[in-house]
Design a protein around this motif. Structure first.
Motif, PDB file in Angstrom:
ATOM      1  N   LEU A  98       6.710   9.285 -10.891  1.00  0.00           N
ATOM      2  CA  LEU A  98       5.979   8.421 -11.619  1.00  0.00           C
ATOM      3  C   LEU A  98       6.343   6.583 -12.046  1.00  0.00           C
ATOM      4  CD1 LEU A  98       8.417  11.184 -14.459  1.00  0.00           C
ATOM      5  CD2 LEU A  98       5.789  11.188 -13.430  1.00  0.00           C
ATOM      6  N   HIS A  99       7.491   6.953 -11.190  1.00  0.00           N
ATOM      7  CA  HIS A  99       8.083   5.625 -10.608  1.00  0.00           C
ATOM      8  C   HIS A  99       6.801   4.650 -10.084  1.00  0.00           C
ATOM      9  CE1 HIS A  99       9.691   8.600  -7.821  1.00  0.00           C
ATOM     10  NE2 HIS A  99       9.694   7.168  -6.521  1.00  0.00           N
ATOM     11  N   LYS A 100       5.949   5.595  -9.184  1.00  0.00           N
ATOM     12  CA  LYS A 100       4.807   4.583  -9.060  1.00  0.00           C
ATOM     13  C   LYS A 100       3.334   4.349 -10.427  1.00  0.00           C
ATOM     14  CE  LYS A 100       5.529   5.375  -4.100  1.00  0.00           C
ATOM     15  NZ  LYS A 100       5.047   6.313  -2.786  1.00  0.00           N
ATOM     16  N   THR A 101       2.669   5.871 -10.079  1.00  0.00           N
ATOM     17  CA  THR A 101       0.861   6.536 -10.749  1.00  0.00           C
ATOM     18  C   THR A 101       1.903   5.474 -12.072  1.00  0.00           C
ATOM     19  OG1 THR A 101       0.442   7.759  -9.079  1.00  0.00           O
ATOM     20  CG2 THR A 101      -0.027   7.275 -11.795  1.00  0.00           C
ATOM     21  N   GLY A 118       1.132  -1.099   0.105  1.00  0.00           N
ATOM     22  CA  GLY A 118      -0.284  -0.169  -0.010  1.00  0.00           C
ATOM     23  C   GLY A 118       0.569   1.432  -0.201  1.00  0.00           C
ATOM     24  N   SER A 119       0.650   2.261  -0.709  1.00  0.00           N
ATOM     25  CA  SER A 119       0.921   3.674  -0.907  1.00  0.00           C
ATOM     26  C   SER A 119       1.854   3.413  -1.614  1.00  0.00           C
ATOM     27  CB  SER A 119       1.338   4.282   0.166  1.00  0.00           C
ATOM     28  OG  SER A 119       1.122   5.319   0.363  1.00  0.00           O
ATOM     29  N   CYS A 120       2.202   2.248  -2.235  1.00  0.00           N
ATOM     30  CA  CYS A 120       3.800   2.151  -3.334  1.00  0.00           C
ATOM     31  C   CYS A 120       3.243   2.196  -4.468  1.00  0.00           C
ATOM     32  CB  CYS A 120       4.156   1.015  -2.631  1.00  0.00           C
ATOM     33  SG  CYS A 120       5.685   1.595  -1.341  1.00  0.00           S
ATOM     34  N   ALA A 144      12.486  12.444  -6.671  1.00  0.00           N
ATOM     35  CA  ALA A 144      10.866  11.495  -6.433  1.00  0.00           C
ATOM     36  C   ALA A 144      10.857  11.765  -5.616  1.00  0.00           C
ATOM     37  CB  ALA A 144      12.979  10.665  -5.362  1.00  0.00           C
ATOM     38  N   GLY A 145       9.354  10.755  -5.195  1.00  0.00           N
ATOM     39  CA  GLY A 145       8.275  12.056  -4.720  1.00  0.00           C
ATOM     40  C   GLY A 145       9.142  12.964  -3.193  1.00  0.00           C
ATOM     41  N   ALA A 146       9.495  12.227  -2.775  1.00  0.00           N
ATOM     42  CA  ALA A 146      10.106  13.529  -0.927  1.00  0.00           C
ATOM     43  C   ALA A 146      10.833  14.493  -1.742  1.00  0.00           C
ATOM     44  CB  ALA A 146      11.010  12.576  -0.211  1.00  0.00           C
ATOM     45  N   TYR A 165      -0.931  19.047  -3.117  1.00  0.00           N
ATOM     46  CA  TYR A 165      -1.230  18.252  -3.552  1.00  0.00           C
ATOM     47  C   TYR A 165      -0.555  17.187  -3.158  1.00  0.00           C
ATOM     48  CZ  TYR A 165      -4.309  14.644  -5.368  1.00  0.00           C
ATOM     49  OH  TYR A 165      -5.007  13.120  -5.322  1.00  0.00           O
ATOM     50  N   ASP A 166      -0.608  15.919  -2.407  1.00  0.00           N
ATOM     51  CA  ASP A 166       0.868  14.640  -2.664  1.00  0.00           C
ATOM     52  C   ASP A 166      -0.112  13.912  -3.487  1.00  0.00           C
ATOM     53  OD1 ASP A 166       1.888  12.242  -2.321  1.00  0.00           O
ATOM     54  OD2 ASP A 166       2.310  12.652   0.143  1.00  0.00           O
ATOM     55  N   GLY A 167       0.677  13.559  -4.920  1.00  0.00           N
ATOM     56  CA  GLY A 167       0.058  12.771  -5.548  1.00  0.00           C
ATOM     57  C   GLY A 167       0.719  11.402  -6.192  1.00  0.00           C
TER      58      GLY A 167
HETATM   59  C1  PLP Z   1       5.964   6.777  -2.510  1.00  0.00           C
HETATM   60  C2  PLP Z   1       4.256   8.230  -1.470  1.00  0.00           C
HETATM   61  C3  PLP Z   1       5.758   9.808  -0.925  1.00  0.00           C
HETATM   62  C4  PLP Z   1       6.819   9.826  -1.166  1.00  0.00           C
HETATM   63  O1  PLP Z   1       7.588   9.232  -2.733  1.00  0.00           O
HETATM   64  P1  PLP Z   1       9.133   8.557  -2.585  1.00  0.00           P
HETATM   65  O2  PLP Z   1       9.384   8.658  -4.182  1.00  0.00           O
HETATM   66  O3  PLP Z   1       9.612   7.466  -2.323  1.00  0.00           O
HETATM   67  O4  PLP Z   1      10.269   9.829  -2.506  1.00  0.00           O
HETATM   68  C5  PLP Z   1       4.782  10.723  -0.722  1.00  0.00           C
HETATM   69  N1  PLP Z   1       3.984  10.703  -0.638  1.00  0.00           N
HETATM   70  C6  PLP Z   1       3.465   9.039  -0.788  1.00  0.00           C
HETATM   71  C7  PLP Z   1       1.194   9.170  -0.245  1.00  0.00           C
HETATM   72  C8  PLP Z   1       3.400   8.305  -1.211  1.00  0.00           C
HETATM   73  O5  PLP Z   1       3.058   6.887  -1.010  1.00  0.00           O
END
Ligand code: PLP
Length: 487
Positions: A272-275, A79-81, A140-142, A246-248
């Motif tokens: 990009l490495h998730k969605t 989850g969340s990944c 990265a997301g962070a 917005y944390d997308g």
């Molecule tokens: C994965 C995730 C992040 C962080 O993304 P990274 O690429 O691991 O830094 C931030 N917010 C949410 C909701 C996430 O699921």
């Protein structure tokens, strides 16, 4: 159930004289090495390199790869990944020589295609988010969060509002959110969730004020729930002079259905490495572009790609916060995400989200009689169960997660979000066939049965993996990250 894997790996395979290469006969005069390289740069003793044949190298790495779990091997509901399958067409496109062999110092005129790709990707992300302009630099997301928060800071500074030092975050937020806030020197103000799992609007009212720099929110949140009050929430923060982030990272539930811009947000980051299906974890570098409103575009990191007529070129946004990454971001990842977006098209992206949401709801409904469901309402791309019913038998969520490994699947995210006791956060994604989803449901149901009848079995899990249950404290504090030769 799969058989126990794991031939004990032997790392020391070197045998003097064995080799895995053959060089052609020298066709130039041989020069002694100390005539080419000054003596002080030469090592005194020859390097101790392994002497192995090609087939041994091949077997060694192939065996190592088989000890690992990955989305190409089995179900991975973390989850969340968003551990979705990474389509191979993305890799084919990224490997095209015109995209894989270029250099960032090449003249712009010789890499017009690459610039066009970055420009178009930014435009697509703007369309998907309902916002105006993108930077593709964050890795990265962070990193996207950090970039977005720096933009928020620069925006307030320019308006002479540096007294705004607080970012509001709900208690269900991903851990990177408060960490990023702290990194830019802002203070975190936490608001609790209400009984439906959304932001507690009354608590938010009390938290918002003249010191509010902004709000960071994931919607659907980490409980997999869409906040029904989203427009009131964003309006409240905007009225107080704050910006909306917005944390997308996981936009898997909303593609082509609802846009963060329409919910009232100013800044979005996407993983990009998730969605967008590019590999993650050990599989490749990440990418966390951010997209912002027209008003915030001048603050973006530069350079960004612009277009005039048919020509693409780099330009520096007027009030840019500066670079956040070498060159232009992880370019090959951008190519893969672009391939993903084009190969799906807008109708296809919407279908991604519809199926991701359907899969999660199907799974949630088929498990809620055996695991406690803390928020009994339709979920989006993921859902959170609690292992608290299993606790009466002495079984913890960690034991359930470990036991799942014996069934050949990766465990879900556990003990997160923090506002659910014994949390199990499950995200099936849209790329799984129904058969894989049903197998997982069956495994979870069997484990619930085992918890009642044979809890000791769960305490000992996993038993079929290459290594059993690890000492997690020791693994975190004294990790052994590389093989070292023992004399
Ligand atoms: C994965 C995730 C992040 C962080 O993304 P990274 O690429 O691991 O830094 C931030 N917010 C949410 C909701 C996430 O699921």
């Amino acid at each position: 159930m799969p058989k126990k894997k794991g031939v004990p790996l032997i790392f020391e395979r070197s045998v003097p004289g064995r080799r895995g290469y053959r060089l052609p006969k020298l066709d130039v005069p041989e020069v002694p090495v100390d005539e080419l390289i000054p003596a002080e740069h030469l090592r005194e003793k020859p390097a101790e390199l392994p002497e192995v044949s090609e087939v041994e190298v091949m077997r060694h790495y192939t065996q190592l790869s088989r000890l690992n779990h990955g989305v190409d091997v089995g179900f991975y509901p973390l989850g969340s990944c968003t551990m979705k399958y990474n389509p191979r067409v993305n890799e084919d496109v990224a490997a095209l020589p015109g995209l894989s062999t270029i250099h960032p110092y090449q003249p712009e005129s010789s890499v017009q295609g690459a610039l066009e790709l970055m420009y178009n990707l930014g435009q697509h992300l703007a369309e998907i988010s309902g916002l105006a302009a993108a930077t593709l630099q964050p890795a990265a997301g962070a990193h996207g969060e950090l970039t977005g928060l720096l933009v928020i800071k620069a925006y307030h500074k320019q308006r002479g509002e540096e007294h705004r030092t607080e970012i509001i975050i709900p208690d269900s937020a991903h851990g990177t959110n408060p960490a990023s806030v702290a990194m830019v020197g802002y203070d975190v103000v936490e608001v609790p969730s209400d009984e439906r799992g959304g932001v507690d609007v009354e608590a938010l009212k009390r938290a918002v004020g003249p010191k509010t720099a902004g709000l960071m929110l994931t919607n659907p949140n980490t409980l997999g729930l869409f906040d029904e009050n989203i427009c009131d929430i964003t309006a409240m923060v905007r009225q107080a002079g704050g910006l909306l982030y917005y944390d997308g990272a996981n936009a898997n539930a909303i593609l082509g259905i609802v846009r963060p811009g329409d919910m009232g947000f100013d800044i979005v980051h996407y993983n990009l490495h998730k969605t967008f299906s590019t590999p993650h974890g050990g599989g490749g570098p990440g990418s966390g572009p951010i997209v912002v409103t027209e008003e915030l575009a001048p603050f973006l990191p530069g350079p960004v790609v612009a277009k005039e007529g048919d020509r693409f070129f780099f330009t520096q946004p007027e009030k840019s916060i500066g670079r956040v990454q070498a060159f232009y971001g992880n370019f090959s990842v951008l190519v893969k995400a672009y391939a993903y977006i084009l190969s799906h098209g807008s109708a296809g992206l919407r279908e991604v989200s519809e199926v991701a949401v359907l899969n999660a709801n199907y799974m949630m409904r088929r498990l809620q009689d055996v695991y406690y469901l803390p928020y009994d309402r339709a979920c989006k791309h993921e859902f959170v169960l609690s292992g608290k019913w299993q606790k009466q038998y002495g079984v913890r969520t960690l034991d359930i997660a470990k036991r799942l490994l014996d069934y050949g699947v990766h465990a879900p995210t556990v003990y997160f979000p923090l506002n659910v006791e014994e949390a199990l956060m499950i995200e099936p994604t849209e790329t799984e066939p129904k058969s894989a989803i049903d197998e997982f449901i069956e495994a979870m149901r069997q484990i619930a049965q085992e918890a009642k009848e044979d809890p000791e079995q769960l305490k000992k899990a996993p038993q079929l993996t290459p290594v059993g249950r690890l000492d997690e404290a020791k693994a975190a504090r004294r990790p052994v990250l590389r093989w070292q030769k023992t004399e």
